[in-house]
Structures are given as C-alpha cells and as structure tokens.
Design a protein around this motif. Structure first.
Motif, short mmCIF file in Angstrom:
data_model
loop_
_atom_site.label_atom_id
_atom_site.label_comp_id
_atom_site.label_asym_id
_atom_site.label_seq_id
_atom_site.Cartn_x
_atom_site.Cartn_y
_atom_site.Cartn_z
N LEU A 124 0.82 -1.21 0.00
CA LEU A 124 0.00 0.00 0.00
C LEU A 124 0.85 1.26 0.00
O LEU A 124 0.48 2.27 -0.63
N LEU A 125 2.00 1.24 0.67
CA LEU A 125 2.86 2.41 0.71
C LEU A 125 3.38 2.78 -0.68
O LEU A 125 3.73 3.94 -0.92
N SER A 126 3.39 1.83 -1.60
CA SER A 126 3.83 2.13 -2.96
C SER A 126 2.82 3.00 -3.71
O SER A 126 3.15 3.58 -4.75
N PHE A 127 1.60 3.13 -3.16
CA PHE A 127 0.56 3.98 -3.76
C PHE A 127 0.31 5.23 -2.93
O PHE A 127 -0.71 5.90 -3.09
N ARG A 128 1.24 5.56 -2.04
CA ARG A 128 1.00 6.61 -1.05
C ARG A 128 0.64 7.96 -1.67
O ARG A 128 -0.07 8.75 -1.07
N GLY A 129 1.12 8.23 -2.89
CA GLY A 129 0.82 9.50 -3.53
C GLY A 129 -0.66 9.67 -3.85
O GLY A 129 -1.12 10.80 -4.08
N LYS A 130 -1.41 8.57 -3.88
CA LYS A 130 -2.83 8.63 -4.20
C LYS A 130 -3.71 8.30 -2.99
O LYS A 130 -4.90 8.05 -3.14
#
Length: 273
Positions: A124-130
């Motif tokens: 989930l942290l890999s999508f943190r920008g969204k």
C-alpha cells in the motif's frame, strides 16, 4: 439467500469477523467518512464496518479475495449503486487504478488478516501519492511496531519505513472477544497519514530501504558491522551518524542522513547469503 449469511471464517484467508457493534461504531467515528470521500475497504468480510461506512459515504469499493462472500455482500448492499466489489488479492491489486479523478485521493480502511499485514502495508505504501489516509485493524503487536520510537524493542524496519512515508497514530485496542472466531492475540486500530511533503527526503529510497533492511537483520550488531556486507570499505569517521550504535537506536532522520551519504558512494555490494 439466507444461507449467504452463514459463511464461516476461513483460516486460509486469516478471517476473524468483527461483531462488536460498539467497536464498529468507534472505528467509523475515528475514520470520519464524508459523502465526498472515495473509500476503499480491504477485506470487508460480512460487511459489519461496510454498512456504517456506506451510510456516511455512498461511494465505496471493496477488495475481497473470498469469492464466497461476494454474493452475500452484493445482496446486502444492493441498494447502494456506488458500492463496488472487486474480487482480487489485495497484495497484488493496483490500488492506484481506483484514484481516477485528477488529484483524487483514496481513503483506505480494513480489518487486515494478520498473516499478510506487513507485506500488505508495504504494498500500500507504494501507492502513497494517491492515498489520503489509511485506518486499519491489525494485530496489536504490529501497531506497536508501526508506532514505536527508537530505543524500544518494537522499533525496527517496519517502524522506520512506515514512519518515513507516513504519520503513524495508534488509536485504541480491540479485545479478542470483539471477533468471531476470537483470535488468540489482541488487536488495535491504527491511522496512517502519508506525508504530503517528506520531513526527511531520501535521495535514493531503494537504498534507504536496503540499508534499513540489512541493519535490522543484524540488530544485535553495531550499525558499522551490520552494514559491512553492503559497504565493506565504509569509513566510520566520515559518516553523519555514529555507527558504533545499534540499529534500533537510530531514528528515521538518521537513517535518511546515512542513506543520503552512502548514495554518493559507489554502488553497494549485494549481501552474501
């Protein structure tokens, strides 16, 4: 349709269904959903939290792996046209695909299975920008690790990398009797809010992650000795941190300073197995 509601929790999916209405209401109050939010629920189970979330926010996407739960959920929430179920493994799902509008941010919630909680958090942290924020039910031990400070036993790789990306706030504990079946461990609710601007930006995040991972694999060693497999010729006198300390005594800022210094050196060696 009644037999849809007789679904038994499955061990292979790590299922423990939340049944305590007071805890459910407290969780939803902590989330504070608004009708303009884009909510995503991971593992809705039998829809205990889902029902209250939909009352506050009609746009909700559920990601559920157990296909036997899906007909029950579709029937239970058939009057909510903006309720969507995606039958996917959350560990492999592209959560970024759900943030479709320009600058749209997701609010992610879930009662995460204990057996996949750590890899799922990193995914989930890999999508943190969204992502605007995340509220999760986790094993209390995991919440303790997420929110730990340097110098305590719980502080480790998960603490550093999560706190690098997010503000972490442990909210409240949830006892085993709040679930069916009751787990053998205590649970807790945590709030993760991705930093809009990183307090301590790393020049090379992959290198930061690698240094932190190697350091905590050898947490009983000094940092100097733990990092030798990566940087055998590292000069301790030139480093911005004292590498005679043990890995769990350094905070996020110090790990970033170390990684930023090391990023100027030649490519690190791969650790020997």
């Amino acid at each position: 349709m009644d037999n849809f509601f007789q679904h038994k929790a499955r061990k292979r999916f790590g299922q423990n269904f939340l049944v305590d209405e007071n805890i459910i209401e407290r969780i939803v109050r902590a989330i504070g959903p608004k009708d303009t939010d884009k909510l995503v629920e991971i593992g809705p189970g039998q829809g205990a939290i889902t029902a209250l979330l939909l009352d506050k926010c009609p746009s909700l996407t559920a990601v559920e792996l157990d296909r036997d739960l899906i007909p029950m959920l579709e029937f239970k929430f058939r009057d909510y046209p903006d309720f969507t179920i995606i039958e996917k493994d959350a560990l492999k799902f592209d959560f970024g695909s759900l943030a479709q509008g320009d600058g749209e941010q997701l609010r992610i919630v879930g009662n995460l299975p204990y057996n996949i909680s750590t890899p799922l958090l990193f995914h989930l942290l890999s999508f943190r920008g969204k992502i605007q924020d995340m509220h999760f039910m986790l094993q209390k031990e995991v919440v303790d690790r997420l929110s730990a400070v340097p110098g305590v036993k719980a502080f480790g790789r998960l603490s550093v990398m999560t706190q690098y990306h997010c503000r972490v706030q442990g909210l409240f504990p949830v006892p085993p009797q709040s679930f069916r079946p009751a787990p053998k461990v205590d649970s807790a609710i945590v709030r993760l809010v991705p930093h809009q601007t990183l307090p301590y930006p790393a020049k090379d995040e992959e290198l930061l992650e690698r240094i932190v991972s190697v350091a905590f694999q050898q947490r009983r060693k000094t940092l100097r000795n733990a990092l030798k497999p990566l940087f055998p010729d590292l000069d301790p006198e030139q480093l911005p941190v004292d590498t005679s300390r043990r890995p769990e005594t350094l905070g996020v800022k110090e790990y970033v300073e170390l990684a930023n210094y090391c990023s100027q050196l030649s490519a690190p060696e791969s650790p020997k197995p």
